[in-house]
Design a protein around this motif. Sequence first.
Motif, mmCIF file in Angstrom:
data_model
loop_
_atom_site.group_PDB
_atom_site.id
_atom_site.type_symbol
_atom_site.label_atom_id
_atom_site.label_comp_id
_atom_site.label_asym_id
_atom_site.label_seq_id
_atom_site.Cartn_x
_atom_site.Cartn_y
_atom_site.Cartn_z
ATOM 1 N N MET A 11 0.887 -1.275 -0.048
ATOM 2 C CA MET A 11 0.018 -0.042 -0.139
ATOM 3 C C MET A 11 0.931 1.387 0.059
ATOM 4 N N VAL A 12 0.351 2.211 -0.599
ATOM 5 C CA VAL A 12 1.113 3.475 -0.816
ATOM 6 C C VAL A 12 0.040 4.567 -0.059
ATOM 7 N N LYS A 13 0.864 5.267 0.767
ATOM 8 C CA LYS A 13 -0.092 6.106 1.603
ATOM 9 C C LYS A 13 0.720 7.644 1.004
ATOM 10 N N ILE A 14 -0.455 8.471 0.869
ATOM 11 C CA ILE A 14 0.166 9.970 0.257
ATOM 12 C C ILE A 14 -0.585 10.889 1.238
ATOM 13 N N ASN A 15 0.454 11.824 1.700
ATOM 14 C CA ASN A 15 -0.355 12.920 2.664
ATOM 15 C C ASN A 15 -0.574 14.089 2.078
ATOM 16 N N LEU A 16 -1.829 14.753 1.589
ATOM 17 C CA LEU A 16 -1.918 15.800 0.843
ATOM 18 C C LEU A 16 -1.333 17.137 1.479
ATOM 19 N N ASP A 17 -1.164 17.123 2.885
ATOM 20 C CA ASP A 17 -0.359 18.322 3.404
ATOM 21 C C ASP A 17 0.986 18.315 3.211
ATOM 22 N N GLU A 18 1.621 17.136 3.095
ATOM 23 C CA GLU A 18 3.099 17.161 2.803
ATOM 24 C C GLU A 18 3.191 17.563 1.353
ATOM 25 N N LEU A 19 2.269 17.013 0.207
ATOM 26 C CA LEU A 19 2.074 17.357 -1.015
ATOM 27 C C LEU A 19 2.080 18.780 -1.191
ATOM 28 N N SER A 20 1.073 19.455 -0.505
ATOM 29 C CA SER A 20 1.018 20.902 -0.491
ATOM 30 C C SER A 20 2.294 21.663 -0.155
ATOM 31 N N ALA A 21 3.103 21.085 0.842
ATOM 32 C CA ALA A 21 4.470 21.842 1.156
ATOM 33 C C ALA A 21 5.519 21.703 0.150
ATOM 34 N N LEU A 22 5.410 20.575 -0.856
ATOM 35 C CA LEU A 22 6.160 20.699 -1.914
ATOM 36 C C LEU A 22 5.856 21.497 -3.072
ATOM 37 N N ALA A 24 -4.106 24.788 -4.920
ATOM 38 C CA ALA A 24 -4.452 23.409 -4.121
ATOM 39 C C ALA A 24 -4.816 22.416 -5.230
ATOM 40 N N SER A 25 -5.526 22.798 -6.389
ATOM 41 C CA SER A 25 -6.011 21.727 -7.143
ATOM 42 C C SER A 25 -4.701 21.171 -7.950
ATOM 43 N N ASP A 26 -3.636 21.809 -7.927
ATOM 44 C CA ASP A 26 -2.397 21.333 -8.581
ATOM 45 C C ASP A 26 -1.675 20.051 -7.795
ATOM 46 N N ARG A 27 -2.369 19.741 -6.548
ATOM 47 C CA ARG A 27 -1.973 18.506 -5.820
ATOM 48 C C ARG A 27 -2.301 17.349 -6.515
ATOM 49 N N PHE A 28 -3.476 17.657 -7.341
ATOM 50 C CA PHE A 28 -4.057 16.440 -8.065
ATOM 51 C C PHE A 28 -3.369 16.194 -9.025
ATOM 52 N N LEU A 29 -2.777 17.256 -9.718
ATOM 53 C CA LEU A 29 -2.196 17.158 -11.201
ATOM 54 C C LEU A 29 -0.693 16.047 -10.785
ATOM 55 N N VAL A 30 -0.168 16.351 -9.593
ATOM 56 C CA VAL A 30 1.042 15.463 -9.220
ATOM 57 C C VAL A 30 0.258 14.223 -8.459
ATOM 58 N N LEU A 31 -0.630 14.126 -8.108
ATOM 59 C CA LEU A 31 -1.102 12.876 -7.357
ATOM 60 C C LEU A 31 -1.751 11.776 -8.394
ATOM 61 N N ALA A 32 -2.209 12.207 -9.533
ATOM 62 C CA ALA A 32 -2.796 11.356 -10.522
ATOM 63 C C ALA A 32 -1.716 10.491 -11.012
ATOM 64 N N PRO A 33 -0.679 10.851 -11.446
ATOM 65 C CA PRO A 33 0.438 9.748 -11.929
ATOM 66 C C PRO A 33 1.050 8.991 -10.764
ATOM 67 N N ILE A 82 -0.806 7.779 -8.244
ATOM 68 C CA ILE A 82 -1.965 6.553 -8.079
ATOM 69 C C ILE A 82 -1.600 5.804 -9.083
ATOM 70 N N GLN A 83 -1.508 6.295 -10.460
ATOM 71 C CA GLN A 83 -1.667 5.349 -11.566
ATOM 72 C C GLN A 83 -0.250 4.488 -11.473
ATOM 73 N N LEU A 84 0.608 4.900 -11.210
ATOM 74 C CA LEU A 84 1.989 4.070 -10.742
ATOM 75 C C LEU A 84 1.683 3.151 -9.985
ATOM 76 N N ALA A 85 1.225 3.442 -8.636
ATOM 77 C CA ALA A 85 0.884 2.520 -7.644
ATOM 78 C C ALA A 85 0.030 1.392 -8.265
ATOM 79 N N HIS A 86 -1.113 1.747 -9.076
ATOM 80 C CA HIS A 86 -1.768 0.816 -9.345
ATOM 81 C C HIS A 86 -1.133 -0.155 -10.463
#
Length: 79
Positions: A1-12, A18-27, A29-33
């Motif tokens: 399992m991969v756990k991603i913290n949105l707060d840490e992603l926002s800090a990066l 805020a919506s840009d987090r999901f641009l980073v998150l999408a690939p 999640i796809q890689l993990a799948h």
Amino acid sequence: MVKINLDELSALLPSHAASDRFLVLAPVIQLAHNLGMQVAVDGIRSDEEVAKLQSLEAVFAQGSLFSPPLSGKEAEAWL
């Protein structure tokens, strides 16, 4: 399992929306799948974020939208 913290992603991405987090998150999640892994995302605060995660097929989510942090005894009582 991969756990991603949105707060840490926002800090990066401090200077991004805020919506840009999901641009980073999408690939991520796809890689993990693609690797056969499940994904949990922490830091969910809104129904909009839940909808975005569902569209990305992230299966697990946690955050203040669902419950504030609880002690062990509080969690037992909540269950």
